[in-house]
Write a protein that holds these residues in place. Structure first.
Motif, PDB file in Angstrom:
ATOM      1  N   LEU A   1      -2.030 -18.546 -18.596  1.00 11.33           N
ATOM      2  CA  LEU A   1      -0.648 -19.125 -18.833  1.00 11.33           C
ATOM      3  C   LEU A   1      -0.098 -17.927 -17.910  1.00 11.33           C
ATOM      4  O   LEU A   1      -0.333 -17.240 -18.010  1.00 11.33           O
ATOM      5  N   VAL A   2       0.905 -18.779 -17.283  1.00 15.85           N
ATOM      6  CA  VAL A   2       1.717 -18.323 -15.970  1.00 15.85           C
ATOM      7  C   VAL A   2       2.650 -18.362 -17.166  1.00 15.85           C
ATOM      8  O   VAL A   2       3.803 -18.760 -17.061  1.00 15.85           O
ATOM      9  N   PRO A   3       3.785 -16.951 -17.436  1.00 14.97           N
ATOM     10  CA  PRO A   3       4.992 -16.969 -17.915  1.00 14.97           C
ATOM     11  C   PRO A   3       6.045 -17.555 -16.650  1.00 14.97           C
ATOM     12  O   PRO A   3       5.667 -17.335 -15.278  1.00 14.97           O
ATOM     13  N   SER A   4       6.926 -18.260 -17.709  1.00 12.80           N
ATOM     14  CA  SER A   4       8.835 -18.768 -16.591  1.00 12.80           C
ATOM     15  C   SER A   4       9.173 -17.757 -15.907  1.00 12.80           C
ATOM     16  O   SER A   4       9.323 -16.916 -16.689  1.00 12.80           O
ATOM     17  N   PRO A   5      10.168 -18.477 -14.891  1.00  6.97           N
ATOM     18  CA  PRO A   5      10.357 -17.041 -14.127  1.00  6.97           C
ATOM     19  C   PRO A   5      11.820 -16.712 -14.268  1.00  6.97           C
ATOM     20  O   PRO A   5      12.447 -15.342 -15.285  1.00  6.97           O
ATOM     21  N   ARG A   6      12.513 -17.565 -15.765  1.00 10.77           N
ATOM     22  CA  ARG A   6      12.834 -17.342 -17.105  1.00 10.77           C
ATOM     23  C   ARG A   6      12.936 -16.489 -18.027  1.00 10.77           C
ATOM     24  O   ARG A   6      12.186 -16.981 -19.031  1.00 10.77           O
ATOM     25  N   ILE A   7      13.256 -14.875 -18.295  1.00  7.40           N
ATOM     26  CA  ILE A   7      12.179 -14.278 -19.591  1.00  7.40           C
ATOM     27  C   ILE A   7      14.035 -13.746 -19.562  1.00  7.40           C
ATOM     28  O   ILE A   7      15.098 -13.942 -19.571  1.00  7.40           O
ATOM     29  N   GLY A   8      13.651 -13.877 -21.439  1.00  8.27           N
ATOM     30  CA  GLY A   8      14.757 -13.128 -22.194  1.00  8.27           C
ATOM     31  C   GLY A   8      14.768 -11.948 -22.252  1.00  8.27           C
ATOM     32  O   GLY A   8      13.666 -11.443 -21.541  1.00  8.27           O
TER      33      GLY A   8
ATOM     34  N   ALA B   1       4.095  -6.546 -25.099  1.00 14.22           N
ATOM     35  CA  ALA B   1       3.360  -7.112 -26.780  1.00 14.22           C
ATOM     36  C   ALA B   1       3.926  -8.425 -26.541  1.00 14.22           C
ATOM     37  O   ALA B   1       2.795  -8.966 -27.064  1.00 14.22           O
ATOM     38  N   VAL B   2       4.840  -9.121 -26.342  1.00 14.26           N
ATOM     39  CA  VAL B   2       5.528  -9.999 -27.188  1.00 14.26           C
ATOM     40  C   VAL B   2       3.624 -10.821 -25.868  1.00 14.26           C
ATOM     41  O   VAL B   2       3.330 -11.879 -26.149  1.00 14.26           O
ATOM     42  N   ASP B   3       3.804 -10.789 -24.595  1.00 11.09           N
ATOM     43  CA  ASP B   3       3.403 -11.115 -23.993  1.00 11.09           C
ATOM     44  C   ASP B   3       1.351 -10.962 -24.031  1.00 11.09           C
ATOM     45  O   ASP B   3       0.928 -12.051 -24.526  1.00 11.09           O
ATOM     46  N   ARG B   4       0.947  -9.822 -25.126  1.00  7.55           N
ATOM     47  CA  ARG B   4      -0.448  -9.765 -25.144  1.00  7.55           C
ATOM     48  C   ARG B   4      -0.461 -11.067 -25.899  1.00  7.55           C
ATOM     49  O   ARG B   4      -1.640 -11.216 -26.505  1.00  7.55           O
ATOM     50  N   THR B   5       0.495 -10.682 -27.324  1.00  8.85           N
ATOM     51  CA  THR B   5       0.369 -11.367 -28.603  1.00  8.85           C
ATOM     52  C   THR B   5       0.053 -12.811 -28.174  1.00  8.85           C
ATOM     53  O   THR B   5      -0.410 -13.106 -28.590  1.00  8.85           O
ATOM     54  N   VAL B   6       1.234 -13.746 -27.248  1.00  4.59           N
ATOM     55  CA  VAL B   6       1.162 -14.718 -26.291  1.00  4.59           C
ATOM     56  C   VAL B   6      -0.605 -15.171 -26.431  1.00  4.59           C
ATOM     57  O   VAL B   6      -1.418 -15.931 -26.708  1.00  4.59           O
ATOM     58  N   ARG B   7      -1.208 -14.469 -25.885  1.00  3.84           N
ATOM     59  CA  ARG B   7      -2.633 -14.135 -25.054  1.00  3.84           C
ATOM     60  C   ARG B   7      -3.767 -14.432 -26.016  1.00  3.84           C
ATOM     61  O   ARG B   7      -4.468 -15.123 -26.110  1.00  3.84           O
ATOM     62  N   GLU B   8      -3.424 -13.983 -27.011  1.00  2.00           N
ATOM     63  CA  GLU B   8      -3.599 -13.571 -27.816  1.00  2.00           C
ATOM     64  C   GLU B   8      -4.171 -14.523 -29.116  1.00  2.00           C
ATOM     65  O   GLU B   8      -5.600 -14.942 -29.993  1.00  2.00           O
TER      66      GLU B   8
ATOM     67  N   PRO C   1      12.100  -6.071 -31.078  1.00  2.00           N
ATOM     68  CA  PRO C   1      13.247  -5.304 -31.228  1.00  2.00           C
ATOM     69  C   PRO C   1      14.256  -5.794 -31.488  1.00  2.00           C
ATOM     70  O   PRO C   1      14.471  -7.126 -30.661  1.00  2.00           O
ATOM     71  N   GLY C   2      15.296  -5.738 -32.593  1.00  2.00           N
ATOM     72  CA  GLY C   2      16.215  -6.461 -33.413  1.00  2.00           C
ATOM     73  C   GLY C   2      16.621  -7.786 -33.712  1.00  2.00           C
ATOM     74  O   GLY C   2      17.780  -8.399 -33.753  1.00  2.00           O
ATOM     75  N   ARG C   3      15.135  -8.897 -33.342  1.00  2.21           N
ATOM     76  CA  ARG C   3      15.237  -9.651 -34.237  1.00  2.21           C
ATOM     77  C   ARG C   3      14.599  -9.811 -35.298  1.00  2.21           C
ATOM     78  O   ARG C   3      13.300  -8.884 -35.710  1.00  2.21           O
ATOM     79  N   SER C   4      15.060 -10.392 -36.509  1.00  6.64           N
ATOM     80  CA  SER C   4      14.338 -10.376 -37.634  1.00  6.64           C
ATOM     81  C   SER C   4      12.387 -11.172 -37.826  1.00  6.64           C
ATOM     82  O   SER C   4      12.136 -11.525 -38.716  1.00  6.64           O
ATOM     83  N   TRP C   5      13.333 -12.561 -36.808  1.00 10.27           N
ATOM     84  CA  TRP C   5      12.513 -13.441 -36.895  1.00 10.27           C
ATOM     85  C   TRP C   5      12.114 -14.034 -35.645  1.00 10.27           C
ATOM     86  O   TRP C   5      12.676 -14.466 -34.830  1.00 10.27           O
ATOM     87  N   GLY C   6      11.048 -13.897 -35.731  1.00 13.94           N
ATOM     88  CA  GLY C   6       9.894 -15.186 -34.679  1.00 13.94           C
ATOM     89  C   GLY C   6       8.780 -15.372 -34.035  1.00 13.94           C
ATOM     90  O   GLY C   6       7.949 -15.468 -35.263  1.00 13.94           O
ATOM     91  N   ARG C   7       8.753 -16.604 -33.823  1.00 13.29           N
ATOM     92  CA  ARG C   7       7.503 -17.217 -33.637  1.00 13.29           C
ATOM     93  C   ARG C   7       7.086 -17.262 -31.631  1.00 13.29           C
ATOM     94  O   ARG C   7       7.510 -18.232 -30.941  1.00 13.29           O
ATOM     95  N   ALA C   8       5.502 -18.083 -31.998  1.00 12.08           N
ATOM     96  CA  ALA C   8       5.248 -18.267 -30.549  1.00 12.08           C
ATOM     97  C   ALA C   8       4.146 -19.709 -30.728  1.00 12.08           C
ATOM     98  O   ALA C   8       4.047 -20.042 -31.554  1.00 12.08           O
ATOM     99  N   LEU C   9       5.018 -20.777 -30.273  1.00 19.60           N
ATOM    100  CA  LEU C   9       5.093 -22.120 -30.379  1.00 19.60           C
ATOM    101  C   LEU C   9       4.515 -22.662 -29.328  1.00 19.60           C
ATOM    102  O   LEU C   9       4.407 -23.001 -27.971  1.00 19.60           O
TER     103      LEU C   9
END
Length: 593
Positions: A94-101, A107-114, A125-133
């Protein structure tokens, strides 16, 4: 399509109609290769009105990075969402896009890879809902889209986001397929250019110095360097551009240079192999058989193998034939020389084995065996091989030597008048050597005797006699063919080969003669019953079960045996002699008949 997107699409019923495609000259929008389309969002959701345009944009580009960028740009347009990160699958990673939010973190990167291809929640942080699709297509995972929201999205917003994810996954599948087709086309073009370059180089070589001179130079260099089969096949492959192979007399592959080598190499049919060799020999030169151009390796008229070019398109010309003929002639000389050396080594080995069997100086035996790479310091076994259909000559000794090597039994080999003897490093496997020799000779009528272990060279003469004894017992047993170990002879270890078998027959007649005659006249099985009774340790139940008769029938037969033989089964001496007689009758004299 993601698991989350599939679930969300099921929660909202499909509406009539379909997502629009492009106008004339544009490729149609293909949402799923299985023919199904994602359900459209409800008309009440204004965010769904822009999806047709998004679909056109996604499917109008073949660039995977651009597809992901467009999808990330449209995330905020389909609901209260923000694209935190995007990933593309590149060669299994998995290669991250150059456009990063702004919410992207390690932690997000590790979660996605797992997640390993599954959808899952992410915490920003600061976001009540989040999903890796997961962005999955028919041929696997293409990437991930990480989306967050300040508040929990409504069901309608879920459906719109699910549709965007499905469109993105389908567009990525198309982009990946396009990229692979383009890569295949480029590779094919490269290979064609490379082949054209090699052909031009070969033509240039022939034009400058002459193809025949090139062949002679190549073979002369091999001869000067002492090269063998590998060197010949490599040179011939370089000269012709075709795959080159060498097979031995029996069709086993010895060397292959070039592409297309079969794995595993096909096992030859002996009869067809012999017919093919005779047909090529009658022609006198290279012969085409199917996709191969074949030349025999035949010094002094004896076929040692063949050299062949694999030419399925029939590209070989007179220059190719010239190279093949000269390479085969050189290989014949080289293999003839190697064979001469092998025969010399075989004679020296036989002399060593002859000395070991007769008894020789231990220090000399160690030194001579080490010269052949055989370690007499290890435990040795003497093996005697007899095949009535084959004379115990040099050819059969070489066959036995090859078979021993094939089953992983390092040995020193010599021949005797009617058998071949091996001094083997380690205990032979039960029947591996016999089965291999049966295949090699094409007949199972062989017998092998194996001695007990021998720890020093001075014990080999005695072990040789043990192997002969095992061979003789095996040959006279009910099963005449196979492998007999001296350690398994039991009582018969005390019996030597020779005329003692006449005495054994007389012994059996003395103790079992009346029963044998009675069985012959009345077609009964009293001797077999007595043998089974002894084999079962005198247990009535086991003996009856072994004979498949009732115990009362067994008792009747034993009483009849007492009456006919006039021997008392309760007498210790009579019982011992009867048991030995039945064992000799069954194993050494062939049993019934």
């Amino acid at each position: 399509m993601t698991d989350w997107a599939r679930n969300e699409s099921r929660r909202c019923p499909d509406e009539e109609g379909s997502l629009p495609g492009g106008g004339p000259g544009r490729r149609p929008v293909v949402i799923s290769r299985r023919g199904s389309r994602p359900p459209l969002p409800t008309r009440a959701d204004p965010a769904s009105h822009g999806l047709p345009a998004v679909s056109r944009d996604l499917f109008d580009t073949w660039d995977e990075g651009e597809v992901l960028r467009l999808a990330m740009d449209q995330v905020s347009a389909v609901g209260p969402y923000r694209a935190e990160a995007g990933y593309l699958g590149v060669e299994g990673h998995l290669v991250p896009s150059p456009r990063i939010g702004p919410g992207h973190s390690s932690a997000v990167d590790r979660t996605v890879r797992e997640l390993t291809g599954r959808d899952g929640p992410v915490t920003v942080p600061g976001r009540s809902w989040g999903r890796a699709l997961a962005l999955r297509g028919p041929d696997g995972l293409h990437g991930y889209l990480v989306v967050t929201s300040r508040s929990r999205p409504t069901e309608a917003q879920h459906v719109v986001l699910a549709t965007l994810v499905r469109l993105t996954a389908a567009a990525l599948s198309g982009a990946v397929a396009h990229r692979r087709r383009r890569e295949d086309a480029l590779e094919l073009h490269r290979l064609r250019r490379e082949r054209a370059t090699l052909q031009r180089r070969l033509i240039s070589l022939v034009a400058e110095v002459g193809y025949q001179r090139a062949v002679h130079v190549a073979l002369a260099e091999i001869a000067a360097s002492g090269g063998g089969e590998e060197a010949v096949t490599s040179a011939l492959h370089e000269l012709t551009g075709l795959p080159v192979l060498v097979e031995d007399r029996f069709g086993r592959l010895r060397s292959w240079t070039g592409p297309g080598r079969p794995d595993p190499y096909p096992e030859p049919d002996p009869a067809r192999r012999e017919e093919m060799l005779q047909a090529v020999a009658r022609t006198g030169g290279p012969v085409r058989i199917k996709d191969r151009l074949i030349a025999l390796v035949r010094p002094h008229g004896e076929v040692l193998g063949l050299l062949a070019l694999v030419d399925p398109r029939d590209d070989a010309d007179e220059y190719t034939v010239f190279a093949l003929e000269h390479a085969a002639a050189y290989l014949a000389l080289a293999l003839s020389h190697l064979r001469h050396l092998a025969e010399l080594e075989l004679r020296l080995r036989r002399e060593l084995v002859d000395d070991l069997l007769a008894g020789t100086d231990q220090a000399s035996a160690y030194a001579r065996s080490e010269a052949f790479g055989h370690d007499l310091h290890r435990t040795q076994y003497v093996v005697v091989v007899q095949w009535p259909s084959r004379a115990a000559d040099d050819a059969f000794a070489r066959t036995v030597d090859r078979a021993a090597s094939a089953v992983g039994m390092p040995s020193l080999v010599t021949g005797r008048a009617d058998h071949v003897v091996l001094v083997a490093d380690g205990r032979p496997q039960d029947h591996a050597l016999y089965e291999t020799l049966a295949r090699e000779t094409g007949t199972p009528d062989g017998t092998i005797g194996v001695s007990a272990r021998c720890d020093t060279p001075d014990g080999i003469p005695g072990r040789y006699q043990e192997a002969l004894r095992a061979l003789e017992v095996g040959r006279r047993s009910r099963r005449r063919y196979g492998t007999t170990f001296f350690d398994d002879l039991g009582l018969y270890r005390i019996l030597g080969p020779g005329n003692e078998y006449r005495e054994l027959e007389a012994f059996v007649r003395e103790w079992l003669g009346q029963l044998i005659d009675y069985d012959g006249r009345h077609r009964t099985a009293l001797v077999e019953t007595l043998s089974r009774y002894f084999d079962c340790g005198g247990n009535y139940a086991d003996a009856a079960e072994s004979l498949a008769i009732h115990r009362s029938t067994l008792r009747y037969r034993l009483q009849r045996i007492r009456e006919l033989s006039d021997h008392d089964l309760t007498n210790v001496e009579d019982r011992l002699n009867l048991q030995v007689a039945t064992r000799v009758w069954k194993i050494m004299l062939g049993g019934p008949g």
